[in-house]
Design a protein around this motif. Structure first.
Motif, mmCIF file in Angstrom:
data_model
loop_
_atom_site.group_PDB
_atom_site.id
_atom_site.type_symbol
_atom_site.label_atom_id
_atom_site.label_comp_id
_atom_site.label_asym_id
_atom_site.label_seq_id
_atom_site.Cartn_x
_atom_site.Cartn_y
_atom_site.Cartn_z
ATOM 1 N N ALA A 1 0.819 -1.210 0.000
ATOM 2 C CA ALA A 1 0.000 0.000 0.000
ATOM 3 C C ALA A 1 0.854 1.261 0.000
ATOM 4 O O ALA A 1 0.470 2.277 -0.577
ATOM 5 N N GLY A 2 2.007 1.219 0.653
ATOM 6 C CA GLY A 2 2.899 2.365 0.678
ATOM 7 C C GLY A 2 2.384 3.532 1.496
ATOM 8 O O GLY A 2 2.850 4.672 1.325
ATOM 9 N N VAL A 3 1.457 3.280 2.407
ATOM 10 C CA VAL A 3 0.934 4.354 3.247
ATOM 11 C C VAL A 3 1.951 4.749 4.299
ATOM 12 O O VAL A 3 2.185 5.933 4.545
ATOM 13 N N LEU A 4 2.582 3.762 4.922
ATOM 14 C CA LEU A 4 3.483 3.991 6.035
ATOM 15 C C LEU A 4 4.943 3.855 5.607
ATOM 16 O O LEU A 4 5.285 3.008 4.770
ATOM 17 N N ARG A 5 5.791 4.666 6.183
ATOM 18 C CA ARG A 5 7.214 4.622 5.873
ATOM 19 C C ARG A 5 7.855 3.359 6.454
ATOM 20 O O ARG A 5 7.401 2.810 7.463
ATOM 21 N N GLY A 6 8.934 2.939 5.828
ATOM 22 C CA GLY A 6 9.634 1.744 6.278
ATOM 23 C C GLY A 6 10.097 1.823 7.710
ATOM 24 O O GLY A 6 10.017 0.847 8.463
ATOM 25 N N GLU A 7 10.561 3.000 8.138
ATOM 26 C CA GLU A 7 11.042 3.139 9.516
ATOM 27 C C GLU A 7 9.903 3.042 10.534
ATOM 28 O O GLU A 7 10.121 2.696 11.696
ATOM 29 N N ASP A 8 8.668 3.344 10.090
ATOM 30 C CA ASP A 8 7.522 3.197 10.990
ATOM 31 C C ASP A 8 7.046 1.749 11.056
ATOM 32 O O ASP A 8 6.497 1.317 12.083
ATOM 33 N N LEU A 9 7.253 1.009 9.978
ATOM 34 C CA LEU A 9 6.847 -0.393 9.949
ATOM 35 C C LEU A 9 7.860 -1.303 10.648
ATOM 36 O O LEU A 9 7.489 -2.360 11.165
ATOM 37 N N ALA A 10 9.124 -0.893 10.655
ATOM 38 C CA ALA A 10 10.185 -1.771 11.160
ATOM 39 C C ALA A 10 9.917 -2.314 12.565
ATOM 40 O O ALA A 10 10.028 -3.537 12.787
ATOM 41 N N PRO A 11 9.551 -1.490 13.556
ATOM 42 C CA PRO A 11 9.345 -2.046 14.902
ATOM 43 C C PRO A 11 8.074 -2.880 15.029
ATOM 44 O O PRO A 11 7.858 -3.518 16.064
ATOM 45 N N ARG B 1 -5.484 0.995 -4.332
ATOM 46 C CA ARG B 1 -6.356 -0.062 -4.859
ATOM 47 C C ARG B 1 -7.792 0.421 -4.967
ATOM 48 O O ARG B 1 -8.527 0.070 -5.892
ATOM 49 N N ASP B 2 -8.209 1.246 -4.018
ATOM 50 C CA ASP B 2 -9.561 1.794 -4.045
ATOM 51 C C ASP B 2 -9.783 2.624 -5.304
ATOM 52 O O ASP B 2 -10.830 2.528 -5.960
ATOM 53 N N GLY B 3 -8.791 3.447 -5.654
ATOM 54 C CA GLY B 3 -8.903 4.238 -6.868
ATOM 55 C C GLY B 3 -8.972 3.385 -8.111
ATOM 56 O O GLY B 3 -9.722 3.684 -9.051
ATOM 57 N N GLU B 4 -8.198 2.310 -8.143
ATOM 58 C CA GLU B 4 -8.216 1.397 -9.284
ATOM 59 C C GLU B 4 -9.588 0.750 -9.437
ATOM 60 O O GLU B 4 -10.136 0.655 -10.542
ATOM 61 N N VAL B 5 -10.159 0.309 -8.319
ATOM 62 C CA VAL B 5 -11.486 -0.315 -8.355
ATOM 63 C C VAL B 5 -12.539 0.684 -8.808
ATOM 64 O O VAL B 5 -13.407 0.384 -9.639
ATOM 65 N N LEU B 6 -12.461 1.929 -8.281
ATOM 66 C CA LEU B 6 -13.467 2.940 -8.598
ATOM 67 C C LEU B 6 -13.321 3.486 -10.014
ATOM 68 O O LEU B 6 -14.188 4.225 -10.483
ATOM 69 N N PRO C 1 0.325 7.709 -9.689
ATOM 70 C CA PRO C 1 1.430 8.345 -8.956
ATOM 71 C C PRO C 1 1.039 8.888 -7.583
ATOM 72 O O PRO C 1 1.896 9.048 -6.704
ATOM 73 N N ARG C 2 -0.259 9.148 -7.359
ATOM 74 C CA ARG C 2 -0.672 9.740 -6.095
ATOM 75 C C ARG C 2 -0.741 8.704 -4.970
ATOM 76 O O ARG C 2 -0.657 9.048 -3.796
ATOM 77 N N GLY C 3 -0.903 7.429 -5.319
ATOM 78 C CA GLY C 3 -0.979 6.388 -4.300
ATOM 79 C C GLY C 3 -2.122 6.628 -3.340
ATOM 80 O O GLY C 3 -3.228 6.991 -3.736
ATOM 81 N N ASP C 4 -1.859 6.438 -2.050
ATOM 82 C CA ASP C 4 -2.890 6.611 -1.031
ATOM 83 C C ASP C 4 -3.095 8.073 -0.649
ATOM 84 O O ASP C 4 -4.026 8.400 0.089
ATOM 85 N N ASN C 5 -2.245 8.949 -1.151
ATOM 86 C CA ASN C 5 -2.343 10.372 -0.814
ATOM 87 C C ASN C 5 -3.359 11.048 -1.727
ATOM 88 O O ASN C 5 -3.014 11.662 -2.736
#
Length: 433
Positions: free
Chosen positions: A95-105, A278-283, A327-331
């Motif tokens: 999804a790429g919503v969260l940064r890698g450093e936030d997911l790591a822990p 994914r929501d944008g792709e479906v819609l 290119p906008r992703g989840d943003n």
């Protein structure tokens, strides 16, 4: 006034999400981060908001979670179904919503959450291809498989209670049909493989049959059906739908009450969105966009009451567009052009450009709906929970009158329900706090 009897929130609460994509993985990651003390659960009323209690002479303002016996974040267990994702960690990374450093822990805990194979039918979500799908063609078998999944998850995870929140994709638009008219008709439709029964409806049926409260976070025709309302009431199971109120519609429920409060006129409201998840792709598929469009378009009429104020709101051009832009992703970005008019009919405009993060706004809604539905179940409040309209674009009404859409009135209703259940007197809208 006497407090309602509410069973204690002891033991583990399992939260099941049909759909383990951007929203669900962001929700789970946020709860895990809050449990570790890495980040407070910002955006969650159940965790962060205060509630005003007492008389004018003796005001108290405790946190909602200190006032109401909600399940603790430490007692939450996560599971779900997804036709694509292999783990919650993979879902979060994709999804790429969260940064890698936030997911790591959080990585090891997220990786341990493996979704079950989904009930999926591409006729309802044409832009996705399910690869982790139950090999069952019969809708009756699919419903039974989900009921078995629910029972197995509860046993294996040693859960005392469960709730379910739909975080899956928007299904193609449909109108209610004969199969949705009653519990008996729907049960027969499962036997007959009725094509008007969608996957989300099978999930809702399985949840309610299992005594599991259900909230619908998408604009699908899922809970707002006579058969589901009947089943929820008969089984005494709380339900709430539909469609998480996150970005642009949230803005409308903020601004429209203000325009009406000043008795300014509204001539037109043009809304367009770009998003690339994914929501944008479906819609991007017209049949799925129509489900979302209908959900979004009902807000203004409900708030502004054009039949009561025809000179101000009787001729509104309300247009909604959603464009898939990878290119906008989840943003997500939402633009609004609002044409208003004032004294002597002179025109004015309001422009809004909301650069929001779709899943960041939706995640705390998932948490609150899950905790409040569990509270409702422990309080013996079955059927439609209209007091949870605050979180939803197209909320269900519990009675004959339409559901309220004004965000601030919805907030008052939510807090007043909590006050009344805990034995406190309700307050007026202006006193709600």
């Amino acid at each position: 006034m006497p407090a309602r009897h509410i069973a204690p929130a002891t033991g583990r609460l399992g939260i099941l999400t049909p759909g383990l994509g951007a929203v669900a993985s962001t929700f789970i990651a946020g709860v895990l981060a809050a449990r570790k003390g890495l980040m407070p659960p910002i955006g969650s009323l159940s965790q962060m908001a205060h509630i005003r209690l007492g008389t004018r002479d003796e005001q108290r303002n405790p946190l909602i979670r200190e006032f109401v016996p909600l399940a603790s974040l430490d007692d939450l267990v996560f599971g779900g179904w997804d036709p694509i994702t292999t783990t919650a960690l993979e879902a979060a990374r994709t999804a790429g919503v969260l940064r890698g450093e936030d997911l790591a822990p959080l990585a090891s805990e997220l990786e341990a959450i493996v979704p079950m194979d989904a009930v999926f039918d591409r006729r309802w979500v044409s832009r996705l291809e399910g690869v982790r799908v139950k090999p069952l063609s019969s809708k009756r078998e699919q419903a039974q498989a989900l009921i078995d999944d629910i029972a197995r998850f509860k046993a294996e995870q040693a859960c005392d209670r469960l709730v379910m929140v739909w975080c899956g994709s928007t299904e193609a638009y449909q109108e209610p049909s004969a199969v949705h008219a009653s519990v008996a008709a729907f049960a027969q439709g499962l036997e007959d493989d009725d094509p008007n029964i969608s996957p989300s409806q099978i999930y809702a049926w399985a949840a309610l049959q299992s005594g599991v409260p259900f909230a619908n976070g998408a604009p699908n025709l899922t809970l707002d059906l006579p058969c589901m309302i009947e089943l929820a009431q008969t089984c005494g199971v709380p339900i709430a739908g539909k469609d998480f109120k996150t970005g642009q519609t949230w803005m409308k429920t903020l601004l429209a009450p203000g325009i009406k409060a000043r008795m300014l006129g509204l001539r037109g409201w043009y809304s367009t969105n770009i998003l690339g998840n994914r929501d944008g792709e479906v819609l991007d598929a017209p049949e799925n966009f129509k489900s979302k469009e209908v959900s979004k378009l009902g807000v203004l009429d409900a708030i502004l009451q054009p039949s009561v104020y025809p000179d101000l709101y009787g001729q509104i051009d309300h247009v909604v567009r959603i464009n898939y832009y990878p290119p906008r992703g989840d943003n997500k970005e939402g633009w609004d052009n609002i044409d208003i008019f004032g004294w002597l009919g002179y025109p004015m405009q309001i422009k809004v450009d909301f650069l929001c993060r779709d899943s960041i706004l939706a995640a705390p809604i998932v948490l609150d709906l899950a905790l409040f539905l569990d509270l409702a179940a422990r309080a013996g409040s079955g059927g439609v929970q209209e007091w949870l309209s605050f979180y939803l674009k197209a909320p269900q009404a519990a009675g004959r009158t339409p559901a309220e859409h004004d965000l601030f009135i919805q907030q008052t209703k939510l807090k007043n329900t909590l006050r009344e259940w805990m034995g406190e007197l309700p307050v007026t809208h202006s006193e709600a706090g």
